[in-house]
Design a protein around this motif. Structure first.
Motif: not given
Length: 390
Positions: A334, A318, A135-136, A103, A105
């Motif tokens: 998120r 997540y 993820e972003t 992670k 990132l």
């Protein structure tokens, strides 16, 4: 006699010089061996996550399989420091995957940005970039990026991987949002995906169902128009609207006195009243949390500040980032799935919870939304500041 003495002295000088040379060579060799041992020790202690300063130079004529000299490892052991280059593509790919797994990132994003400037068609690294976007960025945007990749040249295995990712991300998310009655989030999620694949039956039915649950009959019919009118799944979705139209407006619950409510809706749960707002104490995966009851919120939410206090073991499931409507407009937020949310004697397991900035909220750590409350019969008694729920 003098001749023999001179010859003896000459031989003695040669012998001394030769011995000095041999001793010097042995010392240098020992020093080299010691230096190599120290070098190996430093190299062994190299940290896999201390990589920096990447620059790329093409060392091969084969553009499809570049071998850039890219990353240098900043390793230290006591006072020694060593810069250790990772010069092969396989090493770069392995390191990038490690960053994703750990992670890291920001580091991965900076690396991929520089790498893909020079090798924009390297599909293995493009797939890593797509996973980074999951993820972003908004999950719908990340899936759209996978669709864009399908237009690029690739192997059959890479195409299969992209199609698998699209199917898994979209179907799992749609099922999760349906299960938790997050209809507005579901609509926002599926709308851009249906534009990318208008014939996708999962997208059609999911978006139509979301519109039906949100009382948007015209929008529902526009989506269902792409299916046969007598399609059985379309008919079941239309029944959602019909049920809402014919449901009698019941006022019985409003006429019940306290004893009737207690008998019908179970044990009372005390609430804290702040003006016209009510806060209930709960446990989110065993963590105490104070939640403001908000029947207008489709999904339960906790503040960023509260989320940051939780242990990392609660942050692993997540689900993605979604467009969430707030009082200040829509924002990207998120969403995580927590093991359970418990209020007194009732529990909902595997509950999705949105993480929102809530600087203005007071006396609470978040909002209790309808994805929890919809699972039960409940009533709030404002006079006694209690909630009955079963």
């Amino acid at each position: 006699m003098n001749k023999w003495i001179s010859l003896l002295l000459l031989l003695l000088s040669v012998s001394v010089a030769l011995n000095f040379y041999l001793l010097s060579s042995t010392a240098k060799q020992n020093l080299f061996v010691q230096s190599e041992a120290e070098h190996a020790k430093v190299k062994q202690n190299t940290s896999s996550d201390a990589l920096f300063n990447w620059t790329f130079t093409d060392r091969t004529a084969n553009k499809a399989n570049p071998t850039p000299s890219a990353i240098y490892s900043d390793a230290s052991s006591d006072d020694a420091q060593l810069k250790q280059p990772v010069t092969n593509r396989a090493g770069l790919l392995a390191q990038a995957n490690l960053w994703l797994k750990e992670k890291k990132l920001l580091t991965l994003g900076a690396f991929l940005q520089d790498y893909l400037k020079q090798y924009p068609q390297d599909m293995d690294f493009l797939l890593l970039e797509a996973k980074l976007k999951v993820e972003t960025t908004l999950l719908s945007d990340a899936i759209a990026h996978y669709y864009d990749l399908l237009r690029s040249p690739m192997t059959a295995a890479q195409q299969s991987e992209i199609e698998r990712q699209i199917k898994q991300l979209s179907s799992n998310t749609i099922e999760q949002l349906k299960r938790n009655y997050s209809w507005d989030i579901l609509a926002m999620f599926v709308e851009p995906l249906l534009q990318l694949e208008p014939s996708n039956r999962l997208y059609i039915l999911s978006l139509a169902m979301a519109y039906a649950e949100l009382f948007q009959e015209a929008l529902m019919e526009n989506i269902l128009a792409s299916l046969d009118f007598d399609d059985p799944d379309a008919e079941n979705i239309r029944k959602i609207i019909l049920a809402q139209q014919v449901a009698p407006a019941s006022e019985e619950a409003d006429d019940l006195d306290a004893s009737d409510v207690t008998a019908n809706l179970g044990r009372p749960i005390p609430l804290k009243q702040f003006g016209d707002q009510y806060v209930v104490e709960a446990k989110l995966s065993s963590n105490p949390v104070a939640l403001l009851i908000d029947t207008g919120a489709s999904v339960t939410a906790i503040s960023t500040q509260y989320f940051d206090t939780l242990s990392n073991r609660y942050k692993i499931n997540y689900l993605g980032s979604f467009s969430i409507g707030t009082a200040g407009g829509r924002i990207m937020a998120r969403m995580y799935q927590f093991r359970e949310l418990t209020i007194n004697h009732v529990t909902v397991q595997n509950l999705p919870v949105v993480i929102l900035p809530m600087q203005g909220i007071e006396n609470a750590d978040g909002l209790l939304g309808m994805n929890f409350l919809r699972e039960f019969d409940f009533k709030i008694d404002q006079r006694q500041s209690v909630m009955f729920i079963k």
